[in-house]
Design a protein around this motif. Structure first.
Motif, PDB file in Angstrom:
ATOM      1  N   ASP A  41       0.835  -1.193   0.000  1.00 31.82           N
ATOM      2  CA  ASP A  41       0.000   0.000   0.000  1.00 31.82           C
ATOM      3  C   ASP A  41       0.872   1.246   0.000  1.00 31.82           C
ATOM      4  OD1 ASP A  41      -2.012  -1.782   0.200  1.00 31.82           O
ATOM      5  OD2 ASP A  41      -2.584  -1.298   2.251  1.00 31.82           O
ATOM      6  N   LEU A  42       1.902   1.202   0.801  1.00 36.57           N
ATOM      7  CA  LEU A  42       2.807   2.342   0.877  1.00 36.57           C
ATOM      8  C   LEU A  42       3.397   2.643  -0.493  1.00 36.57           C
ATOM      9  CD1 LEU A  42       4.574   4.448   2.232  1.00 36.57           C
ATOM     10  CD2 LEU A  42       6.093   2.621   2.993  1.00 36.57           C
ATOM     11  N   ALA A  43       3.862   1.612  -1.145  1.00 40.57           N
ATOM     12  CA  ALA A  43       4.466   1.794  -2.468  1.00 40.57           C
ATOM     13  C   ALA A  43       3.463   2.442  -3.418  1.00 40.57           C
ATOM     14  CB  ALA A  43       4.931   0.456  -3.027  1.00 40.57           C
ATOM     15  N   GLU A  44       2.262   1.924  -3.381  1.00 32.91           N
ATOM     16  CA  GLU A  44       1.255   2.449  -4.286  1.00 32.91           C
ATOM     17  C   GLU A  44       0.934   3.902  -3.941  1.00 32.91           C
ATOM     18  OE1 GLU A  44      -3.052   1.046  -6.167  1.00 32.91           O
ATOM     19  OE2 GLU A  44      -2.324   0.221  -4.263  1.00 32.91           O
ATOM     20  N   GLN A  45       0.725   4.152  -2.655  1.00 31.43           N
ATOM     21  CA  GLN A  45       0.353   5.497  -2.207  1.00 31.43           C
ATOM     22  C   GLN A  45       1.357   6.550  -2.621  1.00 31.43           C
ATOM     23  OE1 GLN A  45      -1.105   7.128   1.069  1.00 31.43           O
ATOM     24  NE2 GLN A  45      -2.916   5.820   1.259  1.00 31.43           N
ATOM     25  N   CYS A  46       2.625   6.218  -2.530  1.00 31.20           N
ATOM     26  CA  CYS A  46       3.580   7.269  -2.865  1.00 31.20           C
ATOM     27  C   CYS A  46       4.146   7.087  -4.274  1.00 31.20           C
ATOM     28  CB  CYS A  46       4.677   7.404  -1.812  1.00 31.20           C
ATOM     29  SG  CYS A  46       5.602   5.933  -1.462  1.00 31.20           S
ATOM     30  N   GLY A  47       3.529   6.179  -5.008  1.00 31.76           N
ATOM     31  CA  GLY A  47       3.858   6.079  -6.418  1.00 31.76           C
ATOM     32  C   GLY A  47       5.284   5.659  -6.720  1.00 31.76           C
ATOM     33  N   VAL A  48       5.857   4.850  -5.843  1.00 29.30           N
ATOM     34  CA  VAL A  48       7.198   4.335  -6.154  1.00 29.30           C
ATOM     35  C   VAL A  48       7.134   2.814  -6.183  1.00 29.30           C
ATOM     36  CG1 VAL A  48       8.241   6.271  -4.937  1.00 29.30           C
ATOM     37  CG2 VAL A  48       8.020   4.071  -3.783  1.00 29.30           C
ATOM     38  N   ASN A  49       8.124   2.247  -6.778  1.00 31.96           N
ATOM     39  CA  ASN A  49       8.196   0.800  -6.823  1.00 31.96           C
ATOM     40  C   ASN A  49       8.503   0.264  -5.427  1.00 31.96           C
ATOM     41  OD1 ASN A  49       9.857  -1.805  -7.122  1.00 31.96           O
ATOM     42  ND2 ASN A  49       8.727  -1.589  -9.033  1.00 31.96           N
ATOM     43  N   LYS A  50       7.917  -0.892  -5.150  1.00 33.99           N
ATOM     44  CA  LYS A  50       8.090  -1.460  -3.824  1.00 33.99           C
ATOM     45  C   LYS A  50       9.569  -1.652  -3.496  1.00 33.99           C
ATOM     46  CE  LYS A  50       5.813  -5.166  -3.641  1.00 33.99           C
ATOM     47  NZ  LYS A  50       5.413  -6.595  -3.428  1.00 33.99           N
ATOM     48  N   ALA A  51      10.310  -2.100  -4.469  1.00 31.29           N
ATOM     49  CA  ALA A  51      11.731  -2.358  -4.217  1.00 31.29           C
ATOM     50  C   ALA A  51      12.473  -1.074  -3.860  1.00 31.29           C
ATOM     51  CB  ALA A  51      12.362  -3.033  -5.419  1.00 31.29           C
ATOM     52  N   SER A  52      11.964   0.042  -4.318  1.00 34.81           N
ATOM     53  CA  SER A  52      12.609   1.321  -4.002  1.00 34.81           C
ATOM     54  C   SER A  52      12.569   1.603  -2.510  1.00 34.81           C
ATOM     55  CB  SER A  52      11.921   2.462  -4.742  1.00 34.81           C
ATOM     56  OG  SER A  52      12.434   2.568  -6.044  1.00 34.81           O
ATOM     57  N   ILE A  53      11.477   1.203  -1.903  1.00 35.66           N
ATOM     58  CA  ILE A  53      11.379   1.402  -0.461  1.00 35.66           C
ATOM     59  C   ILE A  53      12.530   0.688   0.229  1.00 35.66           C
ATOM     60  CG2 ILE A  53       9.943   1.062   1.573  1.00 35.66           C
ATOM     61  CD1 ILE A  53       7.523   1.010  -0.257  1.00 35.66           C
ATOM     62  N   TYR A  54      12.764  -0.521  -0.214  1.00 35.16           N
ATOM     63  CA  TYR A  54      13.824  -1.310   0.415  1.00 35.16           C
ATOM     64  C   TYR A  54      15.203  -0.771   0.040  1.00 35.16           C
ATOM     65  CZ  TYR A  54      10.193  -4.394   1.921  1.00 35.16           C
ATOM     66  OH  TYR A  54       9.081  -4.887   2.548  1.00 35.16           O
ATOM     67  N   TYR A  55      15.281  -0.210  -1.159  1.00 36.10           N
ATOM     68  CA  TYR A  55      16.553   0.382  -1.556  1.00 36.10           C
ATOM     69  C   TYR A  55      16.903   1.550  -0.631  1.00 36.10           C
ATOM     70  CZ  TYR A  55      20.057   2.803  -4.322  1.00 36.10           C
ATOM     71  OH  TYR A  55      21.206   3.429  -4.738  1.00 36.10           O
ATOM     72  N   HIS A  56      15.897   2.365  -0.338  1.00 35.40           N
ATOM     73  CA  HIS A  56      16.182   3.576   0.442  1.00 35.40           C
ATOM     74  C   HIS A  56      16.135   3.371   1.948  1.00 35.40           C
ATOM     75  CE1 HIS A  56      16.527   6.440  -2.835  1.00 35.40           C
ATOM     76  NE2 HIS A  56      15.496   5.863  -3.415  1.00 35.40           N
ATOM     77  N   HIS A  57      15.342   2.403   2.386  1.00 34.74           N
ATOM     78  CA  HIS A  57      15.141   2.309   3.834  1.00 34.74           C
ATOM     79  C   HIS A  57      15.336   0.913   4.410  1.00 34.74           C
ATOM     80  CE1 HIS A  57      13.711   6.469   4.123  1.00 34.74           C
ATOM     81  NE2 HIS A  57      13.072   6.251   2.990  1.00 34.74           N
ATOM     82  N   LYS A  58      16.031   0.081   3.679  1.00 30.88           N
ATOM     83  CA  LYS A  58      16.425  -1.243   4.184  1.00 30.88           C
ATOM     84  C   LYS A  58      15.268  -2.200   4.447  1.00 30.88           C
ATOM     85  CE  LYS A  58      18.946  -3.474   7.965  1.00 30.88           C
ATOM     86  NZ  LYS A  58      19.371  -4.691   7.259  1.00 30.88           N
TER      87      LYS A  58
END
Lengths: 203, 203, 203, 203
Positions: free
Chosen positions: D30-47
């Motif tokens: 949901d977070l990925a979708e809400q902020c319009g980034v790829n899910k993997a990006s979340i993990y790239y930036h925030h582990k």
DNA sequence: TATGAATGAGAATTCATTCAT
DNA sequence: GATGAATGAATTCTCATTCAT
């Protein structure tokens, strides 16, 4: 102090990782980190994981097949040929444990994924043995024998011997185990050599 | 025809996949599909991938160590003991190619990931050989020898022989290659047996 | 030694887990294990997770609203009413830390998920306070005031005080911190009581 | 209009979701979708989720502790200090309802999961209050008091007031309820301020 | 009522690869 | 050549719920 080229540095690291963890167990991120290059650089230099694997194995297998070939061809006597065949192969294995590990994994998967260029190198070694045994048989020195069995006996024993060095070193420190820790490749390859040759000699 | 328990069915499929593709190359989804159970069932019965691996290897290694033990203990004569040791081990390998493949991979990683319960089974076999060689030496039948070398000679050769059957079958159909395709485990283990015993006999 | 009924045992455990981990953080498997019943039993007795939550909260909130109601109604004087309101509520909180934790979480989500039956109990308490303040104002004892502010001041302070006991106990053992560890609910509720009443008294 | 960095965008969305749904209730998809980034990006930036939570809370708590610190330190008089302490904290809460919600949830779990960096910010606020109260006591302006009680009274009341705004807005539209809907933070914080200060003044 | 087994729909995380600079 | 950022397609594992007995 010539700077090692990035491409080569990647190849070296990759070989080591492939040996330790296998193809599937090797992760491109880890590789990049280990050899201190950017992940994208790996792709720049080696196209993709499969190509990298092929490049690594070719660079690893070729000099070993070369060394065995050169040693065997420098001898005339079939017994001598067989001796240096085994000794050289064993030495190459011990000097480069990555080779043992990778070869064993490949054998374990039935060689299904072994890149063609690497496979060719192994066949050079097998055909070399073939010729030595044929020569020995023609000279009435060796019994007739199945070269494949001998090939696998050599590879299997040497490989396992080298690949298992770390395992053996991790055994508990009891008397019974300590005697198992002999990891001197020279004497091991001597014994292998003697054992095989003894069983091949005609009388 | 009693229904095979789900847990066992999973174990069987898993063993086969681990043998073919290794730990990292085995995918849980594929496993679930292959054995026709829900993915969550695998986790219900075997906790996680690592535990599943441990369970599979234990179930795979134990009967082989049992068989070798039983065969060896049913003989008195050290030569006979060694013969049945090799023959039984070779037979078990040939009957269960998964074993060869998995053992080779484990050796390739230096046994670093081999689950403890599986490792114990391999040590049972090694210690058995140890006793046979000691007995033979005590009876002045065998030369003194390093049991580890013999152990690896047996395992390495047999293993590689079995594990390479598919590889050899895939070689091109030339004369030179056809002779390499002998995959009769009986005669192979006979030759291994003779070779090793010949090299151990005192006179 | 009357056996606690399964249904009740589940409810008790569930309350405790909901308090500790929240609705989403509470896992049905864990609940089953913690209260020693089969997972399917939970569903047999409480339909599903949402219903279980509703049942747990109703059972938790009702006696507290009852106790406050009874205490307040047993007094005539608005100051006394307010005193026992706060004291009883604080006591109930301290005696049942699950209540504090759950209420805080519900407040945090804006009460969006608070089951209707639980919400009603909170409103009973609010309306009770409302009446006390009105009575005090009518008797010219209290200033006119916003009952909601007072309500939240009571709930917020008491709640936070109780819910934070474990946190405070985990602070490092320095002089400065030790004085912060007072967790005696009696004196705390006294101080809260005095503070609030002082601010409400007309002169 | 400089492009907001992806990392920051993720942090902002995450904070909002954590506030609304809690840690366990927040879903990475949901977070990925809400902020319009790829899910993997979340993990790239925030582990991972836990680190993301820590990053979000630190970014959320720090400016609030900063603001309170700055406001308090700009005053000399302990009464003034206390006033701006409460007013600034209340204002920060009202301006950033995510803060209230997250803090309440954390208090509800006893702060057991509160990331260290976030906890430090809360302690800055507590120690600030501590100093103000000590100063007031030294100047014979304030009674001696337990700073923790006051701290929780402030936080608890303000927090609950802010966090409950949506709840109160959802109450049914009856006369009795309408008076409960006052959500003006200015006047609320004034009343809290007066109440607390009144109870602290020496005479 | 109780329980071991099963499962569909997620949910967190990983990974090979690509892209823009 | 090199690199930080981005991403789609997996991949492992979880969880509420149901079912058969």
């Amino acid at each position: 102090m010539a700077k090692i080229k990035t491409s080569q540095k990647i190849l070296d690291c990759a070989t080591s990782l492939f040996a330790s963890y296998g193809y599937d167990g090797t992760i491109m991120d880890d590789l990049a980190e280990q050899c201190g290059v950017n992940k994208a650089s790996i792709y720049y230099h080696h196209k993709d994981k499969a190509t990298l694997y092929e490049n690594a194995l070719t660079a690893l297998f070729t000099p070993i097949a070369d060394a065995v070939t050169e040693a065997v061809e420098s001898e005339r006597d079939p017994v001598k040929k067989l001796e240096v065949h085994i000794k050289t192969f064993a030495k190459a294995n011990a000097d480069n444990p990555n080779f043992s590990a990778i070869l064993m994994r490949e054998m374990a998967s039935g060689g299904a994924n072994m890149p063609a260029r690497a496979r060719e190198q192994m066949q050079r070694i097998l055909f070399l043995l073939n010729k030595t045994l044929e020569l020995g048989a023609a000279q009435k020195v060796f019994k007739s024998s199945d070269p494949l069995i001998i090939h696998f006996m050599i590879i299997g024993t040497v490989n396992l011997f080298v690949a298992s060095i770390p395992l053996r070193n991790s055994l508990p420190e009891t008397d019974r185990c300590n005697q198992l820790k002999n990891s001197d490749i020279e004497s091991a390859s001597d014994q292998i050599s003697k054992t095989i040759i003894a069983s091949l000699l005609l009388n």
